[in-house]
Enzyme design. Sequence first.
Site, PDB file in Angstrom:
ATOM      1  N   ASN A  14      64.282   7.580  39.144  1.00  0.00           N
ATOM      2  CA  ASN A  14      63.530   6.587  39.916  1.00  0.00           C
ATOM      3  C   ASN A  14      64.488   5.491  40.359  1.00  0.00           C
ATOM      4  O   ASN A  14      64.887   4.648  39.560  1.00  0.00           O
ATOM      5  CB  ASN A  14      62.408   6.030  39.024  1.00  0.00           C
ATOM      6  CG  ASN A  14      61.617   4.935  39.711  1.00  0.00           C
ATOM      7  OD1 ASN A  14      61.761   4.708  40.908  1.00  0.00           O
ATOM      8  ND2 ASN A  14      60.774   4.251  38.943  1.00  0.00           N
ATOM      9  N   TRP A  15      64.829   5.512  41.644  1.00  0.00           N
ATOM     10  CA  TRP A  15      65.829   4.553  42.146  1.00  0.00           C
ATOM     11  C   TRP A  15      65.237   3.178  42.437  1.00  0.00           C
ATOM     12  O   TRP A  15      65.959   2.273  42.865  1.00  0.00           O
ATOM     13  CB  TRP A  15      66.528   5.114  43.395  1.00  0.00           C
ATOM     14  CG  TRP A  15      67.360   6.336  43.124  1.00  0.00           C
ATOM     15  CD1 TRP A  15      67.684   6.836  41.890  1.00  0.00           C
ATOM     16  CD2 TRP A  15      67.980   7.193  44.082  1.00  0.00           C
ATOM     17  NE1 TRP A  15      68.465   7.959  42.034  1.00  0.00           N
ATOM     18  CE2 TRP A  15      68.658   8.205  43.378  1.00  0.00           C
ATOM     19  CE3 TRP A  15      68.021   7.222  45.474  1.00  0.00           C
ATOM     20  CZ2 TRP A  15      69.369   9.220  44.002  1.00  0.00           C
ATOM     21  CZ3 TRP A  15      68.734   8.229  46.113  1.00  0.00           C
ATOM     22  CH2 TRP A  15      69.403   9.213  45.385  1.00  0.00           C
ATOM     23  N   LYS A  16      63.926   3.066  42.291  1.00  0.00           N
ATOM     24  CA  LYS A  16      63.230   1.779  42.476  1.00  0.00           C
ATOM     25  C   LYS A  16      63.712   1.083  43.758  1.00  0.00           C
ATOM     26  O   LYS A  16      63.897   1.740  44.791  1.00  0.00           O
ATOM     27  CB  LYS A  16      63.438   0.890  41.249  1.00  0.00           C
ATOM     28  CG  LYS A  16      63.056   1.589  39.950  1.00  0.00           C
ATOM     29  CD  LYS A  16      62.950   0.645  38.789  1.00  0.00           C
ATOM     30  CE  LYS A  16      62.707   1.439  37.521  1.00  0.00           C
ATOM     31  NZ  LYS A  16      62.378   0.589  36.392  1.00  0.00           N
ATOM     32  N   HIS A 101      53.058   3.997  37.935  1.00  0.00           N
ATOM     33  CA  HIS A 101      54.249   3.444  37.278  1.00  0.00           C
ATOM     34  C   HIS A 101      53.922   2.031  36.790  1.00  0.00           C
ATOM     35  O   HIS A 101      53.181   1.291  37.441  1.00  0.00           O
ATOM     36  CB  HIS A 101      55.416   3.421  38.260  1.00  0.00           C
ATOM     37  CG  HIS A 101      56.701   3.037  37.611  1.00  0.00           C
ATOM     38  ND1 HIS A 101      57.038   1.723  37.362  1.00  0.00           N
ATOM     39  CD2 HIS A 101      57.706   3.781  37.100  1.00  0.00           C
ATOM     40  CE1 HIS A 101      58.213   1.689  36.752  1.00  0.00           C
ATOM     41  NE2 HIS A 101      58.638   2.929  36.573  1.00  0.00           N
ATOM     42  N   GLU A 103      55.450  -0.676  36.858  1.00  0.00           N
ATOM     43  CA  GLU A 103      55.721  -1.781  37.794  1.00  0.00           C
ATOM     44  C   GLU A 103      54.634  -1.850  38.868  1.00  0.00           C
ATOM     45  O   GLU A 103      54.309  -2.938  39.358  1.00  0.00           O
ATOM     46  CB  GLU A 103      57.134  -1.623  38.395  1.00  0.00           C
ATOM     47  CG  GLU A 103      58.191  -1.985  37.354  1.00  0.00           C
ATOM     48  CD  GLU A 103      59.527  -1.293  37.521  1.00  0.00           C
ATOM     49  OE1 GLU A 103      59.753  -0.634  38.554  1.00  0.00           O
ATOM     50  OE2 GLU A 103      60.360  -1.400  36.592  1.00  0.00           O
ATOM     51  N   GLU A 173      55.654   6.007  29.354  1.00  0.00           N
ATOM     52  CA  GLU A 173      56.620   4.935  29.571  1.00  0.00           C
ATOM     53  C   GLU A 173      56.039   3.624  29.038  1.00  0.00           C
ATOM     54  O   GLU A 173      55.287   2.944  29.763  1.00  0.00           O
ATOM     55  CB  GLU A 173      56.882   4.754  31.071  1.00  0.00           C
ATOM     56  CG  GLU A 173      57.545   5.916  31.737  1.00  0.00           C
ATOM     57  CD  GLU A 173      58.357   5.449  32.950  1.00  0.00           C
ATOM     58  OE1 GLU A 173      59.538   5.794  33.005  1.00  0.00           O
ATOM     59  OE2 GLU A 173      57.815   4.728  33.793  1.00  0.00           O
ATOM     60  N   GLY A 179      63.031  -0.969  31.866  1.00  0.00           N
ATOM     61  CA  GLY A 179      63.928  -1.978  32.439  1.00  0.00           C
ATOM     62  C   GLY A 179      64.385  -3.058  31.477  1.00  0.00           C
ATOM     63  O   GLY A 179      64.922  -4.078  31.891  1.00  0.00           O
ATOM     64  N   SER A 216      64.294   2.701  29.531  1.00  0.00           N
ATOM     65  CA  SER A 216      65.630   2.417  29.003  1.00  0.00           C
ATOM     66  C   SER A 216      66.344   3.651  28.458  1.00  0.00           C
ATOM     67  O   SER A 216      67.028   3.582  27.425  1.00  0.00           O
ATOM     68  CB  SER A 216      65.570   1.313  27.945  1.00  0.00           C
ATOM     69  OG  SER A 216      65.072   0.123  28.526  1.00  0.00           O
ATOM     70  N   GLY A 237      65.320   5.086  35.211  1.00  0.00           N
ATOM     71  CA  GLY A 237      65.409   4.087  36.272  1.00  0.00           C
ATOM     72  C   GLY A 237      66.844   3.667  36.481  1.00  0.00           C
ATOM     73  O   GLY A 237      67.662   4.396  37.051  1.00  0.00           O
TER      74      GLY A 237
HETATM   75  P1  PGA Z   1      64.479   2.187  33.223  1.00  0.00           P
HETATM   76  O1  PGA Z   1      63.189   2.532  34.107  1.00  0.00           O
HETATM   77  O2  PGA Z   1      65.173   3.464  32.894  1.00  0.00           O
HETATM   78  O3  PGA Z   1      65.274   1.251  34.077  1.00  0.00           O
HETATM   79  O4  PGA Z   1      63.932   1.512  31.983  1.00  0.00           O
HETATM   80  C1  PGA Z   1      62.395   3.645  33.818  1.00  0.00           C
HETATM   81  C2  PGA Z   1      61.332   3.813  34.871  1.00  0.00           C
HETATM   82  O5  PGA Z   1      60.990   2.840  35.525  1.00  0.00           O
HETATM   83  O6  PGA Z   1      60.816   4.905  35.098  1.00  0.00           O
END
Ligand code: PGA
Length: 254
Positions: A14-16, A101, A103, A173, A179, A216, A237
């Site tokens: 997931n490149w966000k 997700h 976020e 998650e 994050g 993470s 991420g």
């Molecule tokens: P992260 O994000 O690896 O930066 O914790 C995971 C995700 O958002 O799927």
Amino acid sequence: MSLPSKNHIYFFANWKMYLDTEQSIALAQVYQTTIATHHERIRTVVFPSSLAFSSVSGFLQSTSVALGAQHAYWVERGGYTGEVSMDMYKKAGAAYVLIGHSERRHIFHESNHDVRQQIERALEVGLVPVVCVGETAEEREKGETDKIIEIQVRAAFEDIKWNKEQLCVIAYEPVWAVGTGNACDPLEAERMHQLVKTIVSGLTPQMEPIMLYGGSVRAENVRSFLEQKHIDGVLVGQASTQESSILNLIEHIS
Ligand code: PGA
């Protein structure tokens, strides 16, 4: 992509909102040359930003790296400023779509109802839903983790029409692990994956979800998750957005 098998490891990236178009294409090249050509056991899906999606899709066409949308709206077209529909993503080369997700749930206030609408539309247009569930730190402290996960999973799948060929991916998650650099304990993650699977098989016995852990994930901890019986892969991420950390991760996965 076939149903989960321990012969495959699922690596969803997931490149966000970390990369612009040029950086996304450069990174797609890294995925293509390292993972796709050297690591056949690893099934990879990348989720570029909506802006970079078409360029990355063109670049990865006819490679084994699949593409997904980070977020998509469930109406086909119309006056929905700022949105991109599932149908449009499908036409642009998406095979997967991230849904729920943390976020999206917590920054953009998407509800369990929104999540359900998105899952139904994804199935209609032929995208594989990647449904994310997870509790906040506060919910965990109050001892409500299992209840919250059950509510999210039920809202997503209760009474849903499902046929055996349809693929589904579920990512556990925990919100507090996404994050933050503070990953979940692998044994606790395993317990949660088992719980999710039990709830799903009670609701939709014909569904055999691919189960991912996310939050993470780094080169140092990735193996400890993949060793668990009920974890088929990882949703990564930040560590999936830089060449050095990707290469490091892949070395520890394969
Ligand atoms: P992260 O994000 O690896 O930066 O914790 C995971 C995700 O958002 O799927």
